[in-house]
Write an enzyme that holds these catalytic residues in place. Structure first.
Site, mmCIF file in Angstrom:
data_model
loop_
_atom_site.group_PDB
_atom_site.id
_atom_site.type_symbol
_atom_site.label_atom_id
_atom_site.label_comp_id
_atom_site.label_asym_id
_atom_site.label_seq_id
_atom_site.Cartn_x
_atom_site.Cartn_y
_atom_site.Cartn_z
ATOM 1 N N ARG A 57 0.797 -1.223 0.000
ATOM 2 C CA ARG A 57 0.000 0.000 0.000
ATOM 3 C C ARG A 57 0.834 1.279 0.000
ATOM 4 N NH1 ARG A 57 -2.912 -3.975 1.748
ATOM 5 N NH2 ARG A 57 -0.942 -4.523 2.696
ATOM 6 N N THR A 58 1.791 1.358 0.886
ATOM 7 C CA THR A 58 2.518 2.624 1.035
ATOM 8 C C THR A 58 3.227 2.986 -0.268
ATOM 9 O OG1 THR A 58 2.799 2.147 3.373
ATOM 10 C CG2 THR A 58 4.181 3.880 2.461
ATOM 11 N N LYS A 86 26.388 -4.092 -2.695
ATOM 12 C CA LYS A 86 27.850 -3.909 -2.839
ATOM 13 C C LYS A 86 28.429 -3.191 -1.631
ATOM 14 C CE LYS A 86 27.440 -3.242 -7.840
ATOM 15 N NZ LYS A 86 27.633 -2.261 -8.906
ATOM 16 N N ARG A 107 11.615 3.848 2.948
ATOM 17 C CA ARG A 107 11.259 2.857 3.984
ATOM 18 C C ARG A 107 12.501 2.039 4.269
ATOM 19 N NH1 ARG A 107 6.065 -1.032 4.251
ATOM 20 N NH2 ARG A 107 5.228 0.947 4.989
ATOM 21 N N HIS A 135 5.708 6.169 11.314
ATOM 22 C CA HIS A 135 5.123 5.993 9.974
ATOM 23 C C HIS A 135 4.127 7.146 9.793
ATOM 24 C CE1 HIS A 135 3.741 4.246 6.373
ATOM 25 N NE2 HIS A 135 3.492 3.006 6.757
HETATM 26 C C1 NCD Z 1 2.368 -1.215 8.107
HETATM 27 C C2 NCD Z 1 3.849 -0.952 8.201
HETATM 28 O O1 NCD Z 1 4.598 -1.189 7.234
HETATM 29 O O2 NCD Z 1 4.242 -0.460 9.244
HETATM 30 N N1 NCD Z 1 1.907 -1.354 6.794
HETATM 31 C C3 NCD Z 1 1.556 -0.215 6.099
HETATM 32 O O3 NCD Z 1 2.376 0.624 5.818
HETATM 33 N N2 NCD Z 1 0.264 -0.058 5.798
HETATM 34 C C4 NCD Z 1 1.866 -2.245 9.021
HETATM 35 C C5 NCD Z 1 2.442 -3.628 9.011
HETATM 36 O O4 NCD Z 1 3.358 -3.951 8.233
HETATM 37 O O5 NCD Z 1 1.975 -4.436 9.792
#
Ligand code: NCD
Length: 314
Positions: A57-58, A86, A107, A135
């Protein structure tokens, strides 16, 4: 209010007024996010999405948001195909990304990675999750969802269940909800209950979170139930994980005592913590919540990349 060129590392980077402003602009993005209109305000702008951890999703909603506003995207979905293997440091990778793009979405499994990256980039860095840290864009979409479903946040009984220790979504969200004056309850086995440091910070903000191990004892009071996945990948050893895996499962029988207008949220992905039978109840809004991510990310990209962006002229 000036957002242009800012980093988004923690939800604490924003004041209440700024958060409200982002949510208001997000609302105006609906025609574009639904594909009914094509935007061009970010034409010529490039977003770099650097994902060192899995994401559905993100990453996709950031890329969708950028494309729907007329911009372009570059990046990677896992570091295996990059110079990371590397031995390149994140600092050097960020230096490169800032020379190829106008905004960087990162991320990374390490807490503090986005903060570090922001120090090596003159372009805005957006934290799309740093280990068990923060997040912030998930929090913005969570706030947007609560506000649009409940029309307010103040004084709502908001219960979070699952992995309070390693879940970055609940770490970010609890700060934001404290700022907005919600009543918080964290439901988890003690092994994965909310870290004391966060509880202390919430108390310092004037919030008094309740801690519990039982959902059935609390469900009747909840206005919002925020369910989370046990973050298996962050446990130092498998045995610890097995002690808490599968302990909670939300199903229709449990919801019999819930308020009629309870909403159930989940940042997703879910594993086994919400029975699919719940999907067909009016409580379930997690898929809508995920769609709201596009609205929020469009609003944020507009604000960071266009001076005095107010959601008009799209
Ligand atoms: C979450 C995350 O990556 O922190 N997912 C997201 O971004 N919607 C939650 C998760 O991974 O459980």
């Amino acid at each position: 209010m000036d957002f242009m060129g800012r980093d988004v590392v923690s939800i604490k980077d924003f004041s209440v007024e700024e958060i409200e402003h982002i949510l208001n602009i997000a609302k105006k993005m609906a025609p574009l996010a639904g594909g009914k209109k094509k935007g061009n305000i970010l034409e010529g702008k490039v977003l770099a999405s650097l994902f060192y951890e899995p994401s559905t999703r993100t990453r996709l909603s950031f890329e969708s948001a950028m494309l729907r506003l007329g911009g372009s995207t570059i990046g990677f979905a896992e570091p295996g195909g990059t110079s990371f293997v590397k031995g390149e440091t994140i600092a050097d990778t960020i230096r490169m990304a800032e020379s190829y793009a106008d905004v960087i979405v990162l991320r990374h499994p390490n807490e503090g990675a986005a903060k570090l990256a922001s120090q090596f980039s003159s372009k805005p860095v957006i934290n799309a999750g740093d280990g068990a840290g923060q997040h912030p864009t998930q929090t913005l979409l969570d706030l947007y969802t609560i506000k649009s479903e409940k029309k307010k946040i103040e004084n709502l009984n908001i219960m979070m269940i699952g992995d309070m220790k390693y879940g970055r979504t609940v770490h970010s969200l609890s700060y934001a909800l404290a700022i907005f004056g919600a009543n918080l309850t964290f439901i988890a086995p003690s092994l994965i209950q909310m870290p004391q440091e966060i509880i202390n910070n919430l108390k310092a903000m004037g919030n008094e979170p309740q801690l519990s191990t039982s959902l059935s004892e609390n469900i009747q009071d909840a206005d919002v139930l925020y369910v989370t996945r046990i973050q298996k990948e962050r446990f130092p050893d498998e045995e610890e994980y097995l002690k808490v895996a599968g302990l909670y499962r939300i199903n229709n029988a449990l919801l019999r005592n819930a308020k009629k207008d309870l909403i159930i949220m989940h940042p997703l992905p879910r594993v086994d913590e919400i029975d699919p039978e719940v999907d067909d109840t009016p409580h379930a809004i997690y898929f809508k919540q995920a769609f709201n991510g596009v609205l929020i990310r469009m609003a944020l990209l507009g604000l960071l990349l266009i001076k005095d962006f107010d959601g008009g002229g799209i």
